[in-house]
Design a protein around this motif. Sequence first.
Motif, PDB file in Angstrom:
ATOM      1  N   GLN A  77       1.343  -1.312   0.368  1.00  0.00           N
ATOM      2  CA  GLN A  77      -0.158   0.107   0.432  1.00  0.00           C
ATOM      3  C   GLN A  77       1.348   1.043  -0.279  1.00  0.00           C
ATOM      4  O   GLN A  77       1.427   1.744   1.148  1.00  0.00           O
ATOM      5  CB  GLN A  77      -0.689   0.017   1.394  1.00  0.00           C
ATOM      6  CG  GLN A  77      -2.282  -0.814   0.952  1.00  0.00           C
ATOM      7  CD  GLN A  77      -2.803  -0.453   2.386  1.00  0.00           C
ATOM      8  OE1 GLN A  77      -2.260  -0.188   3.309  1.00  0.00           O
ATOM      9  NE2 GLN A  77      -3.946  -1.078   2.028  1.00  0.00           N
ATOM     10  N   LYS A  78       0.335   2.281  -0.802  1.00  0.00           N
ATOM     11  CA  LYS A  78       1.657   3.568  -1.019  1.00  0.00           C
ATOM     12  C   LYS A  78       1.097   4.605  -0.423  1.00  0.00           C
ATOM     13  O   LYS A  78      -0.433   4.758  -1.212  1.00  0.00           O
ATOM     14  CB  LYS A  78       2.501   3.744  -2.544  1.00  0.00           C
ATOM     15  CG  LYS A  78       2.951   4.672  -2.338  1.00  0.00           C
ATOM     16  CD  LYS A  78       2.339   5.674  -3.280  1.00  0.00           C
ATOM     17  CE  LYS A  78       3.197   7.111  -3.277  1.00  0.00           C
ATOM     18  NZ  LYS A  78       2.595   7.957  -3.947  1.00  0.00           N
ATOM     19  N   PHE A  79       0.375   5.122   0.389  1.00  0.00           N
ATOM     20  CA  PHE A  79       1.082   6.566   0.339  1.00  0.00           C
ATOM     21  C   PHE A  79       1.057   7.859   0.157  1.00  0.00           C
ATOM     22  O   PHE A  79       2.533   7.705   0.570  1.00  0.00           O
ATOM     23  CB  PHE A  79       0.215   6.709   2.299  1.00  0.00           C
ATOM     24  CG  PHE A  79      -0.488   5.474   2.469  1.00  0.00           C
ATOM     25  CD1 PHE A  79      -1.788   6.254   2.296  1.00  0.00           C
ATOM     26  CD2 PHE A  79      -0.251   4.082   3.285  1.00  0.00           C
ATOM     27  CE1 PHE A  79      -3.008   4.957   3.167  1.00  0.00           C
ATOM     28  CE2 PHE A  79      -1.222   3.653   3.357  1.00  0.00           C
ATOM     29  CZ  PHE A  79      -2.392   3.485   3.405  1.00  0.00           C
ATOM     30  N   ARG A 120      11.445  12.656  -9.300  1.00  0.00           N
ATOM     31  CA  ARG A 120       9.928  13.690  -8.299  1.00  0.00           C
ATOM     32  C   ARG A 120       8.574  12.642  -8.657  1.00  0.00           C
ATOM     33  O   ARG A 120       9.090  12.163 -10.264  1.00  0.00           O
ATOM     34  CB  ARG A 120       9.812  15.248  -9.106  1.00  0.00           C
ATOM     35  CG  ARG A 120      10.860  15.875  -8.324  1.00  0.00           C
ATOM     36  CD  ARG A 120      11.111  16.238  -7.149  1.00  0.00           C
ATOM     37  NE  ARG A 120       9.911  15.899  -6.053  1.00  0.00           N
ATOM     38  CZ  ARG A 120       8.964  16.875  -5.697  1.00  0.00           C
ATOM     39  NH1 ARG A 120       9.874  18.084  -6.213  1.00  0.00           N
ATOM     40  NH2 ARG A 120       8.342  17.828  -5.195  1.00  0.00           N
ATOM     41  N   GLY A 121       8.458  12.010  -7.516  1.00  0.00           N
ATOM     42  CA  GLY A 121       7.133  11.299  -7.847  1.00  0.00           C
ATOM     43  C   GLY A 121       7.477   9.738  -8.043  1.00  0.00           C
ATOM     44  O   GLY A 121       6.751   8.056  -8.078  1.00  0.00           O
ATOM     45  N   GLY A 122       8.886   9.814  -7.692  1.00  0.00           N
ATOM     46  CA  GLY A 122       9.386   8.401  -7.676  1.00  0.00           C
ATOM     47  C   GLY A 122       8.596   7.304  -6.453  1.00  0.00           C
ATOM     48  O   GLY A 122       9.195   6.080  -5.912  1.00  0.00           O
ATOM     49  N   SER A 123       8.124   7.908  -5.322  1.00  0.00           N
ATOM     50  CA  SER A 123       7.244   6.286  -4.292  1.00  0.00           C
ATOM     51  C   SER A 123       6.598   5.744  -5.141  1.00  0.00           C
ATOM     52  O   SER A 123       6.847   4.067  -4.673  1.00  0.00           O
ATOM     53  CB  SER A 123       6.776   7.511  -3.636  1.00  0.00           C
ATOM     54  OG  SER A 123       7.416   7.894  -2.830  1.00  0.00           O
ATOM     55  N   ASP A 124       5.620   5.760  -6.422  1.00  0.00           N
ATOM     56  CA  ASP A 124       4.720   4.951  -6.957  1.00  0.00           C
ATOM     57  C   ASP A 124       6.170   3.954  -7.313  1.00  0.00           C
ATOM     58  O   ASP A 124       5.706   2.579  -6.866  1.00  0.00           O
ATOM     59  CB  ASP A 124       4.700   5.943  -8.171  1.00  0.00           C
ATOM     60  CG  ASP A 124       3.350   6.407  -8.115  1.00  0.00           C
ATOM     61  OD1 ASP A 124       2.772   6.612  -6.565  1.00  0.00           O
ATOM     62  OD2 ASP A 124       3.405   8.242  -8.660  1.00  0.00           O
ATOM     63  N   THR A 125       7.474   4.284  -7.982  1.00  0.00           N
ATOM     64  CA  THR A 125       8.091   3.256  -8.409  1.00  0.00           C
ATOM     65  C   THR A 125       8.721   2.541  -7.372  1.00  0.00           C
ATOM     66  O   THR A 125       9.089   1.501  -7.635  1.00  0.00           O
ATOM     67  CB  THR A 125       9.075   3.822  -9.234  1.00  0.00           C
ATOM     68  OG1 THR A 125       8.875   4.704 -10.555  1.00  0.00           O
ATOM     69  CG2 THR A 125      10.053   3.206  -9.532  1.00  0.00           C
ATOM     70  N   ALA A 179       0.362  12.357 -16.942  1.00  0.00           N
ATOM     71  CA  ALA A 179      -0.954  12.287 -16.318  1.00  0.00           C
ATOM     72  C   ALA A 179       0.608  11.891 -15.195  1.00  0.00           C
ATOM     73  O   ALA A 179       0.258  10.767 -14.835  1.00  0.00           O
ATOM     74  CB  ALA A 179      -1.198  11.006 -17.180  1.00  0.00           C
ATOM     75  N   GLY A 180      -0.120  12.801 -14.449  1.00  0.00           N
ATOM     76  CA  GLY A 180       0.948  12.300 -13.021  1.00  0.00           C
ATOM     77  C   GLY A 180       0.522  11.883 -11.752  1.00  0.00           C
ATOM     78  O   GLY A 180       1.204  12.286 -11.092  1.00  0.00           O
ATOM     79  N   VAL A 181      -0.562  11.245 -12.256  1.00  0.00           N
ATOM     80  CA  VAL A 181      -1.391  10.411 -11.266  1.00  0.00           C
ATOM     81  C   VAL A 181      -0.190   9.291 -10.759  1.00  0.00           C
ATOM     82  O   VAL A 181      -0.111   9.164  -9.553  1.00  0.00           O
ATOM     83  CB  VAL A 181      -2.617  10.161 -11.680  1.00  0.00           C
ATOM     84  CG1 VAL A 181      -2.464   9.356 -12.585  1.00  0.00           C
ATOM     85  CG2 VAL A 181      -2.776   9.766 -10.462  1.00  0.00           C
ATOM     86  N   MET A 182       0.180   8.828 -11.666  1.00  0.00           N
ATOM     87  CA  MET A 182       1.705   7.434 -11.699  1.00  0.00           C
ATOM     88  C   MET A 182       3.311   8.017 -12.063  1.00  0.00           C
ATOM     89  O   MET A 182       3.259   8.563 -13.546  1.00  0.00           O
ATOM     90  CB  MET A 182       1.385   6.387 -12.498  1.00  0.00           C
ATOM     91  CG  MET A 182      -0.042   5.735 -11.748  1.00  0.00           C
ATOM     92  SD  MET A 182      -0.218   5.591 -10.194  1.00  0.00           S
ATOM     93  CE  MET A 182       1.652   4.128  -9.751  1.00  0.00           C
TER      94      MET A 182
HETATM   95 MG    MG Z   1       2.174  11.049  -7.323  1.00  0.00          MG
END
Ligand code: MG
Length: 600
Positions: free
Chosen positions: A6-8, A150-155, A208-211
């Motif tokens: 689970q990623k927050f 940036r945004g790399g927690s999804d990865t 699309a910045g969501v992911m």
């Molecule tokens: Mg993000």
Amino acid sequence: MSLIVQKFGGTSVADSQKILAAARKAIRCQQEGHQVVMVVSAMGKNTDALVALAREINDFPPAREMDMLLSTGEQVSVALMAMAINALGHHGVSLTGGQIGIRTDSTHTKARIRSISTERVQRLLDEGNIVIAAGFQGIDEDFNITTLGRGGSDTTAVALAAVLQADACEIYTDVDGVYTTDPRLVPEARRVAHISYDEMLELASLGAGVMHSRSIEFAKKFSVPIHVRSSFTDIPGSLIVSEPESRSVPVSGAAMTKDEARITIAGVPDRPGCIHELFSPIAARNVSVDMIVQNVGDEGKTDISFTVPSVEMAPTLDAIGEAASALGRLAVNHDDQVSKVSVVGLGMARQSGVADRMFRALADAKINIQMITTSEIKISVLVSRQQSLEALRVVHRAFHLERAPGDHSSTLPELTPSARDAADVATQLQGVHMERLMLDQVTMDDSQARVTIVGVPDTPGVAARVFEEVAAAGIFVDMIVQSYGNDGRASLSFTVPRDNLAHSLEVVRRLAGSFPNTKITNSPHIAKLSVSGIGLRSHTDVAVRMFEALARAGVNVAMINTSEVRVNIVVDGAAGPAALQALKTAFADALPQSRDGVHR
Ligand code: MG
Ligand code: ADP
Ligand code: ASP
């Protein structure tokens, strides 16, 4: 026992109440019988605040120190999350990227994951803990802290789900799923029940910045199903899986990259190798180049236009300066007030009349298209930044993206990770860089011809008219490129099945009557070479490796387009077989190996 990651994201852990709410979600999941790994981002806008702080001290902070600084944001979150789990009477253990054993290369601020060790996480899970992993960070060979971009927690989340062979990866965020476009920009955007990896990959890399787009590369490579859902409600959200939501609609989403810059270089000699000499210093700076269009000009010179993220314009101009020493005098002009608007859909590969619908919608809104590139599953146009939001809205409307497609299913598909495939890939990648380039194949299509209209006016409505007429004639167009019109005139090229060349020329000649001073050229025999796989855009050197291989084989490049899953290059038909061989050799290391160990 099943395992859920689970990623927050930042907004989902922005304050102590939200941290406690996230902790409760994880505890509930554990109580339902799953092992739970949480991946958390920095609280709220903490990463932005740290970036701003660094800039107050140094305009060009060293990348290593940026990573040291930015990684602290996630470290705060994991510690607080472990305390929250503890306060709620359960066991949670926080770990930094280094403590988990997320090994990366040393490209500070955009490091790639090489490997992840699972022993420690698995042991802690088996002891009954909820493991809380810091997103976005890793360590390199020398134990330097690195960050993934940036945004790399999804990865981090999807990569952990892959190596732990998790049953699902849930992305909790401030939006309740994946929408047909950013719902903050286009309020009528629709939440999709599910979307395919390929479409999400394109959309993510087109804005699309969501992911984080690299997270979708992992998901596709290792068959990890992703569930994007809201931190604040319990509604089901959207799944990112292998299947598209609809097989009938041509377009499933739209995206915008707002901050793009266009660079045009005139006076490039039109001979094999020049394009490689031009782009290799740019790739060496890790700049991701898009919308490469060349205009075959007179007297053996060509002009080349392309786009880069506007923050990367300065290093790109620097790189061009370097190339100029090999290529002679080049005239460079640029514009950093442009945006890229794109539509994406697996369905468009099988339908005609898609591009002209997009161009017509823009023309009716009086939006000038400065450049066009298309690939099998996307169409991108470059417009002025001032008109970009309007462009996104009209394009979204033109494809009725606010309406659910007739054949869509509103229920979520089964969450079934293809365990066998994932295990296969895991074996295949053992001891190898996890984010390495992975190709499926190199192919050639030599059944097409090219038509070019040189000198069309650079005004709204031209592309719409051309492609409406071509579509009305029943001709299926494959690639389209429109160059930047330096002198108020652009050139528009497209490819069609060779059998349709004569008919296409007839249509275009008829039309050209209303555009004075245009010239029509064609090439009856072209070869389109395609390299397909995963990681083609995030590995910024792929196009350059193709250019290099073709230059060595003495082959001139005529048209190019790049997407996440495929790079296409058009060359003269006679040079096709040699070009194909050159590319197969150049990419042998990334192609699947046949059973006897020989590269296919
Ligand atoms: Mg993000
Ligand atoms: P997090 O901090 O949870 O990682 P992000 O801000 O990175 O969240 O991503 C969520 C945001 O992505 C949403 O608030 C939304 O504005 C934006 N977004 C952009 N494109 C899309 C899309 N196609 N679908 C959903 N959200 C999108
Ligand atoms: N905190 C990092 C960022 O803001 C990583 C992330 O949130 O995914 O970019």
